[in-house]
Design a protein around this motif. Structure first.
Motif, PDB file in Angstrom:
ATOM      1  N   ALA A  81     -37.906   9.360  28.003  1.00 15.71           N
ATOM      2  CA  ALA A  81     -38.452   9.208  29.443  1.00 15.71           C
ATOM      3  C   ALA A  81     -39.231  10.630  29.729  1.00 15.71           C
ATOM      4  O   ALA A  81     -40.435  10.540  30.140  1.00 15.71           O
ATOM      5  CB  ALA A  81     -37.487   9.478  30.547  1.00 15.71           C
TER       6      ALA A  81
ATOM      7  N   LYS B  47     -42.011  11.027  32.680  1.00 16.17           N
ATOM      8  CA  LYS B  47     -41.007  10.885  33.694  1.00 16.17           C
ATOM      9  C   LYS B  47     -40.964  12.177  34.328  1.00 16.17           C
ATOM     10  O   LYS B  47     -40.181  13.043  33.634  1.00 16.17           O
ATOM     11  CB  LYS B  47     -39.875  10.188  33.453  1.00 16.17           C
TER      12      LYS B  47
ATOM     13  N   GLU C 161     -36.577   7.740  37.875  1.00 12.80           N
ATOM     14  CA  GLU C 161     -36.112   6.690  36.685  1.00 12.80           C
ATOM     15  C   GLU C 161     -34.836   6.953  36.275  1.00 12.80           C
ATOM     16  O   GLU C 161     -34.486   8.107  35.624  1.00 12.80           O
ATOM     17  CB  GLU C 161     -37.077   7.054  35.599  1.00 12.80           C
TER      18      GLU C 161
ATOM     19  N   VAL D 295     -32.310   6.814  33.453  1.00 10.17           N
ATOM     20  CA  VAL D 295     -32.614   6.813  31.998  1.00 10.17           C
ATOM     21  C   VAL D 295     -31.521   6.429  31.393  1.00 10.17           C
ATOM     22  O   VAL D 295     -31.487   5.862  30.213  1.00 10.17           O
ATOM     23  CB  VAL D 295     -33.270   8.025  31.734  1.00 10.17           C
TER      24      VAL D 295
ATOM     25  N   TYR E 120     -32.547   4.018  28.735  1.00 14.08           N
ATOM     26  CA  TYR E 120     -34.227   4.237  28.640  1.00 14.08           C
ATOM     27  C   TYR E 120     -34.956   4.103  27.273  1.00 14.08           C
ATOM     28  O   TYR E 120     -34.119   4.918  26.390  1.00 14.08           O
ATOM     29  CB  TYR E 120     -34.639   5.401  29.526  1.00 14.08           C
ATOM     30  N   PRO E 121     -35.874   3.358  27.005  1.00 11.92           N
ATOM     31  CA  PRO E 121     -36.559   2.490  27.841  1.00 11.92           C
ATOM     32  C   PRO E 121     -36.156   0.914  27.916  1.00 11.92           C
ATOM     33  O   PRO E 121     -36.802   0.128  28.357  1.00 11.92           O
ATOM     34  CB  PRO E 121     -38.014   2.498  27.369  1.00 11.92           C
TER      35      PRO E 121
END
Length: 302
Positions: free
Chosen positions: A71, A76, A245, A247, A265-266
């Motif tokens: 991330a 991010k 986000e 993650v 993530y992702p």
């Protein structure tokens, strides 16, 4: 008033922190992320990662670190990590509050040891919910660490009634800080409001990153706090949380039709169920489903 500090940092905490830290640091060579081939229009980075549900906390911390690295590499800036601390099959409230926070502190240290290289420790600031937890952390889970330890709020004489002394976040940070990690900011509703302030004053417009570690943000997302009584949290749910986000995430649903909402993530969001010692994927999607949707629609129909 003394009760609140006991709940936060249990005086009866007599377990060997050194032994627990050693367990958290266990060997991670056997843990790996499996990458599968994909084809068609869905051949994105999200679908290329098939991360298996962790078998223990050692593997979980490895996966969370790997997801964070990916991330951060993708640019991010505001990240969330959320998972149960009592056991991998537990839900919030299964453990006594003070013990849950103690476990979160130990797991925070294990995560930091994996994520942050030695040359970056003095550029990383760890925020605990209250000032009195910083000293406890230095004497226990973070003993010997060169990470910067700080706090979001400072208890006041009226702590029993939910009042704390406001700390201006712009005064807490230093020019050399590169990464902020906020550990379990959920005991007092004001803590997440301070986290938003930290993000707005010290992260926005910079190269800094902010990670919220076990903040139980689902309480805010799900409307646990009535908007009439907590209008600022209602605004936070619409303005701040969408910027996050998520993650790494684990949330358990108990019962005969129970299961797990999982994401690394992702990769996509997955709804899993344990059958005969194996985790089977019942559902998969790119966007985070609400806990209500998983509990009432996805799990009962699987």
């Amino acid at each position: 008033m003394f009760f609140c500090s006991i709940y936060r940092v249990p005086v009866a905490f007599k377990i060997s922190l050194h032994n627990q830290r050693c367990e958290l640091r266990g060997k991670i060579g056997r843990n790996r992320i499996v990458i599968r081939a994909v084809s068609g229009e869905r051949g994105s980075a999200s679908s290329a990662y098939d991360v298996k549900f962790p078998s223990d906390y050692d593997q979980l911390l490895f996966q969370a670190k790997a997801a964070t690295d990916l991330a951060l590499k993708d640019g991010k800036q505001l990240l969330e990590i959320e998972f149960p601390t009592t056991s991998l099959e537990s839900v919030p409230g299964d453990g006594e509050g003070g013990n849950e926070m103690t476990e979160s502190m130990l797991l925070t240290r294990g995560y930091c040891d994996r994520l942050i290289p030695p040359e970056k420790t003095t550029k990383t600031r760890i925020f605990f919910p209250e000032a009195n937890e910083v000293g406890f952390a230095r004497r226990s889970a973070f003993e010997g660490s060169t990470l910067k330890l700080d706090y979001l709020t400072k208890p006041s004489l009226f702590e029993d009634f939910g009042f704390t002394t406001k700390v201006k976040m712009a005064d807490r940070v230093k020019p050399e800080d590169e990464l902020f990690l906020v550990a379990y900011p959920y005991f007092n509703v004001n803590e997440m409001l301070v986290v938003e302030e930290l993000y707005n004053e010290a992260v926005v417009g910079t190269e800094r990153k902010l990670i919220i570690f076990n903040g139980e943000l689902d309480r805010i997302r799900s409307g646990y706090y009535p908007p009439f009584f907590y209008p600022k949290l209602a605004v936070l749910a619409k303005t701040f949380l969408p910027k996050l986000e998520t993650v790494y995430y684990v949330h358990n649903f108990k019962g005969r039709k129970g299961g797990i909402l999982f994401r690394s993530y992702p990769g996509p969001w997955k709804v899993l169920r344990k059958l005969g010692g194996t985790y089977v994927a019942l559902h998969e999607q790119e966007e985070m489903p609400s806990l209500k949707e998983v509990a009432l629609n996805i799990l009962p129909s699987a």
